[in-house]
Design an enzyme around this catalytic site. Structure first.
Site, PDB file in Angstrom:
ATOM      1  N   GLU A 292     -38.463 -50.915 -37.555  1.00  0.00           N
ATOM      2  CA  GLU A 292     -37.448 -51.882 -37.082  1.00  0.00           C
ATOM      3  C   GLU A 292     -38.145 -53.213 -36.784  1.00  0.00           C
ATOM      4  OE1 GLU A 292     -34.304 -49.117 -34.932  1.00  0.00           O
ATOM      5  OE2 GLU A 292     -36.074 -49.318 -33.676  1.00  0.00           O
ATOM      6  N   CYS A 390     -28.107 -48.285 -28.934  1.00  0.00           N
ATOM      7  CA  CYS A 390     -28.517 -49.416 -28.087  1.00  0.00           C
ATOM      8  C   CYS A 390     -27.650 -50.657 -28.320  1.00  0.00           C
ATOM      9  CB  CYS A 390     -29.969 -49.763 -28.370  1.00  0.00           C
ATOM     10  SG  CYS A 390     -30.358 -49.863 -30.129  1.00  0.00           S
TER      11      CYS A 390
HETATM   12  O1  FUB Z   1     -35.828 -47.908 -28.535  1.00  0.00           O
HETATM   13  C1  FUB Z   1     -34.717 -48.415 -27.821  1.00  0.00           C
HETATM   14  C2  FUB Z   1     -33.867 -49.208 -28.739  1.00  0.00           C
HETATM   15  O2  FUB Z   1     -33.444 -48.352 -29.816  1.00  0.00           O
HETATM   16  C3  FUB Z   1     -34.566 -50.346 -29.409  1.00  0.00           C
HETATM   17  O3  FUB Z   1     -34.493 -51.531 -28.741  1.00  0.00           O
HETATM   18  C4  FUB Z   1     -33.879 -50.369 -30.710  1.00  0.00           C
HETATM   19  O4  FUB Z   1     -34.518 -51.127 -31.688  1.00  0.00           O
HETATM   20  C5  FUB Z   1     -33.812 -48.929 -31.036  1.00  0.00           C
HETATM   21  O5  FUB Z   1     -35.061 -48.461 -31.457  1.00  0.00           O
HETATM   22 ZN    ZN Z   2     -29.784 -52.006 -30.951  1.00  0.00          ZN
END
Ligand code: FUB
Ligand code: ZN
Length: 618
Positions: A292, A390
């Site tokens: 990501e 999230c």
């Molecule tokens: O890991 C917590 C949240 O979930 C992150 O901020 C997002 O990118 C996803 O990985």
């Molecule tokens: Zn998110």
């Protein structure tokens, strides 16, 4: 270095237009629907701490943070609206938090009911990330209601964190593998005045990536979590983009609080690297699903773009903080780019479903090829909830708290960073000031200001980077202003003044830098801050065969299937004109076509469809 003041959510009311409609939808639909999904998936029930091995809905390491962001959103909504049922719901969760908090202040669902023996052992397990989101929620709830229970509980937790991580240094790691605690502690400091929280935030930021941290000593430092270098030595945005955005936001906060020029210079370099080399035209960041993460300069693939909604929100947060340190419109320009594009593309027009990833191209033909079966593409339709959810509650808190970023102020100057129909009331220079904006922005570039109590103070209006012409008029005709770093400064002459600010909203075709391979030969249409895209539902399939005539006139039209004003322009489509040849003489086989473009944020609201932001030029 400056340190401009910030208004709180309670000092600004968004009263109409684009964002009021979204705030109403957020309050009336989205908040309830996210809550329902979080109830169905066990996230709220987890706060009862009664999960036991063998039961369904095993708490996840960051469920606390999902609910915390929802609580924070509810707090902003309660700041503006009386809603006894919503407040009672939040209070019930707060009661559970207080009841299940350890005597020493520790609070974490997963590391109490699932792995109590492993507290503060695994930096990748999001413990301090969850703590940070709970702290942000507690601050927002205190500011909305004046109720102290949640805030006090989180102060006890912050005290415990200080003891474990700073005083005793007894945790197995020095910094959390997902930043968030750092910016939350700054908020806790600003709310309580307790300097230890600010110092703890500084401790976490200062130690990251240095030999003083346990992870560097153990050789476990990694660009994925931004500890490849001490933060002051970082010049490129690396690793997981949400983590990076939250860290950089905290760096900006700390440089402002400590007047730390070195930290600010590092924040500036990172901001420039992101926005000049690693950001989509939509304000999306983090171009790959692998980690990501950010990749390298100019690597901005469109169809496989990751561009997580939370990452665009983190850029908006970073930019907003930077704009309160240096009066340079580049910061609010970027915040605005994210707001109107890569953030709100993350939510459907009916307010019920979400994108986690925000691609700039959907090509169903290509992604369905058997040899592409293993290529990871973003989904094409929004969902109500995700396993890792999230983004939805990040969206609800972003929308509900928007007003706080419209203005900032110095001793005698009010900066207007964003244009939206709103009223604001706050003290300036020992007087009560009110600012009213009447506008249909971004549909229209005219904003009428009514200012009271600002005689002899200065107003600084952001001239958006996309805007080629502005005009400013008062009741006696044109008003002169001085332009500096993208703001139009004027001195207000009376205590009750009306001004009309007009921004030219002519649509413009933009090209990407020649270094961006994915965008070669293409252009994207932008009107005001809004980026547009073409969808197959309006233009037929094979969007790659459209050729935009970037010199043709662009007209507005009402698109009933979306209930939105959209744009149309002229161009061509390569139809081959009935020829069956696989290869044709260049220039043959094109037919004139009207190309319809809708705001990018509204894509994928009419079923699955191909989509392109970047169109080939004729
Ligand atoms: O890991 C917590 C949240 O979930 C992150 O901020 C997002 O990118 C996803 O990985
Ligand atoms: Zn998110």
């Amino acid at each position: 270095m400056d340190a401009f003041g910030k208004l709180s959510v309670s000092q600004v009311n968004i009263t109409g237009g684009f964002w009021k409609a979204r705030q109403d939808l957020n309050r009336d639909v989205t908040l309830g629907s996210v809550r329902e999904q979080f109830e169905k998936t066990g996230r709220f029930a987890a706060f009862r701490f009664d999960w036991r091995e063998g039961m369904p809905d095993r708490p996840h390491i960051f469920w606390d943070s999902d609910v915390a962001k929802w609580l924070e959103s509810a707090a902003y909504v309660l700041n503006k609206n009386e809603d006894e049922a919503l407040e009672a719901y939040v209070d019930a969760v707060v009661d559970l938090i207080e009841k299940n908090q350890d005597e020493n202040g520790y609070f974490n669902i997963y590391f109490t009911v699932c792995e109590p023996e492993n507290r503060f052992c695994n930096r990748m397990a999001h413990e301090l990330y969850c703590a940070g989101h709970l702290i942000e929620a507690a601050v927002a709830y205190y500011e909305a209601t004046g109720k102290e229970k949640f805030l006090k509980a989180m102060c006890r937790y912050a005290d415990h964190i200080e003891k474990v991580f700073k005083i005793d240094d007894s945790a197995e790691y020095s910094t959390c593998g997902h930043e968030e605690i750092e910016l939350a502690l700054v908020k806790l400091y600003r709310c309580t005045g307790e300097k230890r929280y600010l110092e703890l935030s500084k401790h976490f930021v200062d130690i990251r990536g240095t030999a003083a941290s346990k992870e560097v000593r153990a050789g476990e430092n990694d660009a994925y979590v931004q500890d490849h270098l001490p933060v002051r030595e970082q010049t490129t945005a690396e690793g997981h983009s949400v983590r990076a955005g939250y860290l950089f936001s905290a760096m900006a906060d700390l440089s402002r609080e400590y007047a730390d020029e070195g930290l600010f210079a590092a924040s500036q370099k990172l901001f420039e690297n992101i926005t000049q080399k690693r950001m989509y035209i939509t304000g999306g960041i983090g171009s790959t699903a692998a980690g990501e993460a950010f990749t390298v300069d100019y690597d901005l693939p469109n169809a496989s773009a990751y561009a997580e909604t939370c990452a665009a929100i983190s850029l908006y947060m970073f930019a907003g903080r930077m704009s309160r340190i240096k009066a340079d419109s580049a910061y609010a320009d970027i915040a605005e780019r994210a707001m109107y594009n890569g953030i709100i593309s993350g939510i459907s027009l009916d307010g019920k479903s979400f994108f986690y990833e925000n691609p700039l191209e959907i090509n169903l033909f290509d992604r369905k090829l058997p040899q592409k079966a293993k290529v990871r593409f973003p989904i094409t339709q929004r969902l109500e909830v995700f396993g890792c959810s999230c983004c939805p509650p990040n969206m609800t808190r972003f929308i509900a708290s928007l007003g706080e970023n419209i203005y900032s102020f110095s001793r005698d100057t009010v900066f207007v960073h964003h244009y939206m129909q709103s009223t604001a009331e706050f003290p300036l220079d020992g007087k009560k000031v009110t600012i009213e904006q009447t506008t249909d922005y971004p549909n229209d570039g005219k904003v009428t200001f009514r200012l009271t109590g600002m005689k002899n103070n200065r107003l600084a209006l952001r001239i958006p980077g996309w805007c080629r012409k502005v005009a400013l008029r008062g009741s006696d005709g044109n008003v002169g202003f001085e332009t500096q770093a993208g703001y139009a400064y004027l001195t207000v002459k009376e205590d009750d003044v009306r001004l009309e600010f007009a921004m030219d909203m002519q649509p413009q075709w933009l090209e990407a830098s020649g270094h961006v391979c994915e965008c070669a030969g293409t252009a994207a249409l932008q009107r005001g801050p809004v980026v547009y895209c073409a969808e197959a539902v309006d233009n037929g399939d094979e969007l790659w065969s459209l050729r935009a005539d970037i010199c043709a006139q662009v007209e507005e039209y009402y698109e009933p299937s979306l209930g939105l004003t959209a744009l149309k322009t002229e161009g061509y489509k390569k139809t081959d004109k009935g020829s069956r040849a696989l290869y044709l003489p260049a220039g043959e086989g094109y037919e004139p076509r009207t190309i319809k473009l809708i705001p990018y944020y509204a894509f994928a609201n009419r079923g699955e469809s191909d989509m392109r932001v970047w169109l080939y030029k004729y």
